[in-house]
Design a protein around this motif. Sequence first.
Motif, mmCIF file in Angstrom:
data_model
loop_
_atom_site.group_PDB
_atom_site.id
_atom_site.type_symbol
_atom_site.label_atom_id
_atom_site.label_comp_id
_atom_site.label_asym_id
_atom_site.label_seq_id
_atom_site.Cartn_x
_atom_site.Cartn_y
_atom_site.Cartn_z
ATOM 1 N N ILE A 216 51.119 -73.183 -20.425
ATOM 2 C CA ILE A 216 52.446 -73.492 -20.953
ATOM 3 C C ILE A 216 53.495 -73.436 -19.839
ATOM 4 C CG2 ILE A 216 54.182 -72.784 -22.670
ATOM 5 C CD1 ILE A 216 51.937 -71.772 -24.404
ATOM 6 N N VAL A 217 53.110 -72.889 -18.689
ATOM 7 C CA VAL A 217 53.942 -72.867 -17.476
ATOM 8 C C VAL A 217 55.242 -72.122 -17.720
ATOM 9 C CG1 VAL A 217 54.721 -74.242 -15.513
ATOM 10 C CG2 VAL A 217 52.994 -75.177 -17.037
ATOM 11 N N LEU A 218 55.141 -70.974 -18.327
ATOM 12 C CA LEU A 218 56.254 -70.036 -18.439
ATOM 13 C C LEU A 218 55.782 -68.694 -17.896
ATOM 14 C CD1 LEU A 218 57.727 -70.857 -21.977
ATOM 15 C CD2 LEU A 218 58.748 -71.370 -19.758
ATOM 16 N N PRO A 219 56.601 -67.969 -17.135
ATOM 17 C CA PRO A 219 56.135 -66.751 -16.469
ATOM 18 C C PRO A 219 56.053 -65.561 -17.417
ATOM 19 C CG PRO A 219 58.462 -67.057 -16.046
ATOM 20 C CD PRO A 219 58.016 -68.263 -16.824
ATOM 21 N N CYS A 220 55.343 -64.557 -16.949
ATOM 22 C CA CYS A 220 55.421 -63.243 -17.572
ATOM 23 C C CYS A 220 56.600 -62.499 -16.909
ATOM 24 C CB CYS A 220 54.138 -62.447 -17.357
ATOM 25 S SG CYS A 220 52.712 -63.123 -18.223
ATOM 26 N N VAL A 221 57.402 -61.829 -17.730
ATOM 27 C CA VAL A 221 58.567 -61.107 -17.222
ATOM 28 C C VAL A 221 58.550 -59.698 -17.813
ATOM 29 C CG1 VAL A 221 61.072 -61.050 -17.013
ATOM 30 C CG2 VAL A 221 59.868 -63.250 -17.101
ATOM 31 N N PHE A 222 58.577 -58.700 -16.929
ATOM 32 C CA PHE A 222 58.626 -57.324 -17.421
ATOM 33 C C PHE A 222 60.068 -57.021 -17.820
ATOM 34 C CE2 PHE A 222 58.514 -52.610 -16.709
ATOM 35 C CZ PHE A 222 57.651 -52.348 -17.772
ATOM 36 N N THR A 223 60.380 -57.339 -19.090
ATOM 37 C CA THR A 223 61.743 -57.218 -19.583
ATOM 38 C C THR A 223 62.084 -55.781 -19.945
ATOM 39 O OG1 THR A 223 61.058 -57.603 -21.866
ATOM 40 C CG2 THR A 223 61.596 -59.548 -20.542
ATOM 41 N N ALA A 254 47.456 -61.217 -15.634
ATOM 42 C CA ALA A 254 46.650 -60.412 -14.713
ATOM 43 C C ALA A 254 47.493 -59.878 -13.565
ATOM 44 C CB ALA A 254 45.491 -61.245 -14.172
ATOM 45 N N VAL A 255 48.409 -60.692 -13.049
ATOM 46 C CA VAL A 255 49.260 -60.256 -11.939
ATOM 47 C C VAL A 255 50.225 -59.182 -12.414
ATOM 48 C CG1 VAL A 255 50.988 -60.997 -10.254
ATOM 49 C CG2 VAL A 255 49.060 -62.494 -10.804
ATOM 50 N N LEU A 256 50.777 -59.345 -13.623
ATOM 51 C CA LEU A 256 51.669 -58.329 -14.171
ATOM 52 C C LEU A 256 50.932 -57.011 -14.387
ATOM 53 C CD1 LEU A 256 54.210 -57.191 -15.457
ATOM 54 C CD2 LEU A 256 53.641 -58.426 -17.568
ATOM 55 N N CYS A 257 49.726 -57.076 -14.941
ATOM 56 C CA CYS A 257 48.955 -55.857 -15.172
ATOM 57 C C CYS A 257 48.665 -55.129 -13.851
ATOM 58 C CB CYS A 257 47.649 -56.193 -15.888
ATOM 59 S SG CYS A 257 47.857 -56.674 -17.618
ATOM 60 N N ASP A 280 55.322 -61.782 -22.152
ATOM 61 C CA ASP A 280 54.686 -63.047 -21.771
ATOM 62 C C ASP A 280 55.443 -64.185 -22.460
ATOM 63 O OD1 ASP A 280 53.113 -65.242 -21.287
ATOM 64 O OD2 ASP A 280 51.214 -64.230 -21.709
ATOM 65 N N ARG A 281 56.272 -64.881 -21.688
ATOM 66 C CA ARG A 281 57.089 -65.939 -22.286
ATOM 67 C C ARG A 281 56.239 -67.110 -22.779
ATOM 68 N NH1 ARG A 281 62.462 -66.307 -18.328
ATOM 69 N NH2 ARG A 281 63.295 -64.241 -18.872
ATOM 70 N N GLY A 282 55.161 -67.400 -22.086
ATOM 71 C CA GLY A 282 54.263 -68.451 -22.549
ATOM 72 C C GLY A 282 53.649 -68.094 -23.892
ATOM 73 N N TYR A 283 53.232 -66.825 -24.044
ATOM 74 C CA TYR A 283 52.651 -66.360 -25.299
ATOM 75 C C TYR A 283 53.686 -66.403 -26.421
ATOM 76 C CZ TYR A 283 50.162 -63.283 -28.551
ATOM 77 O OH TYR A 283 49.531 -62.760 -29.648
ATOM 78 N N ALA A 284 54.893 -65.971 -26.122
ATOM 79 C CA ALA A 284 55.961 -66.008 -27.119
ATOM 80 C C ALA A 284 56.252 -67.448 -27.549
ATOM 81 C CB ALA A 284 57.222 -65.351 -26.561
ATOM 82 N N ARG A 285 56.197 -68.362 -26.595
ATOM 83 C CA ARG A 285 56.414 -69.776 -26.912
ATOM 84 C C ARG A 285 55.273 -70.318 -27.769
ATOM 85 N NH1 ARG A 285 59.672 -73.817 -28.201
ATOM 86 N NH2 ARG A 285 59.327 -75.761 -27.056
ATOM 87 N N LEU A 286 54.049 -69.925 -27.464
ATOM 88 C CA LEU A 286 52.897 -70.333 -28.257
ATOM 89 C C LEU A 286 53.053 -69.876 -29.707
ATOM 90 C CD1 LEU A 286 49.916 -71.493 -28.246
ATOM 91 C CD2 LEU A 286 49.194 -69.113 -27.963
#
Length: 462
Positions: A216-223, A254-257, A280-286
Amino acid sequence: MLRLLAGSLPLGVPASTIVLNWCCRLGLALLQRPLPRRDDWIFVIDETVGLGALKCLVVLGIPVARLAETGYSPRHCDMTVRAVEMTVTSTGVWVAAVLEQVSARTGVPVQIVADHGSDVREGIVLFRQQAPSWVETYDISRAIAAHLKAHGRDDGHWQAFLKQAGATLSHFQQTDLAFLLPPRQRTKARDMAMDAHVDWAQRLIGYHDQGDCSSIVLPCVFTANAWAQLHTARGKRRVEPLRALIGTHYDTRAVLCEALRAASATALDELDDTFWRLADRGYARLLQAFAWVLPYRARLPEWTQTIAMSKTIQTVLKTRGLSRATPTVVLAQLVEQGPLAAPVAELQTRVLQHLEHGAAKLPAGATWLASSDLIESVFGHYKAFTARGPLKEAGRFVLLIPAFLCELTVPVIREAMASVRTIDVERRVHTHFGPSMLARRLRALRPDMKTASTFLGVPMGN
């Protein structure tokens, strides 16, 4: 056709209109070829329509003696075109008249395979009054589709699934999620397009479960919210060191973990769905588009059983033909698939009852045709060809249908060109079809030169 004639064309490639004219001459010649009278013809019939009022009835034939060598699944070249007739007033009387004319030329069939289109069905009933000895077989694909349609109509979960799939397709088709959308629903799709939709749902849920939404090409962000969720769930001592990572972007989970493990004083347990919805912005978008699919996970096995049952029955009948023994053979195949959910078992019982009724009509020891899929394929070929035309009407190009079913050779083409002239095609078209829609459109909407010149500001000369 051009490849076969390439060595005989001294002037190079002919114009497209000439080639189309040749094709129509070829088709008419094949349609008019005399065929031997036989007492074992099987007819496959159906109607097709295009833009406009004309309907086209096609009658295909194959001798019973040839069925076994085709594996009870004839190809185009195994069939012969018995009739290609056009009308603007399709009725059962007209269909019966066509069948009577064909039978008078080549013999009364032993079997007619067709769908239950109203005109065709009525025509078959009327034709039986003139020749009562033959067997009518309802195309197995259409029969199963009719049962599946009724079954799906009574399944509230399936209806809700289709409704939500259609709404999702409409809402997200111009977005970044277009590559994940469900298949488009076709109003005339057989089996309610169940196979394609269930396969899509299974694949989408699998994509969700793998935990990698990087497509989905959206990053993971540790908000901050993700940090707060961990703080509440895991306690201050374990999570406080992670505060420095708030706002950092990562390409994948994986990189965030890995970053969280490196920054934490103690190892973190497996991160749950609540955390990933925040991080995970991609997951939230999904989930924004497809969260509604997940509750159908429990329904997919039942729907998969329905598809498998349908395909098993069709495969047996389309590869082994229809006989009095067919219901027993089909049931043995179905038993191997294991126990069924109650709704699927009920559907299977209804389909088998239909199959037993159709098989009982056949003479003992006879194995005949069960499907009219071939004629659907012929119509599909015809429609794909005519789709390139300006108007999608049923017109002169129905004469190409016999050519679609013929194995073209130089002798066949030579004989056709020698026996049918362009004027013969024109007479056939004039008698059976009338002027084409394109010709009538050009004549009716031909611009008036005086009006056109005035509109364009160009004065008419004296």
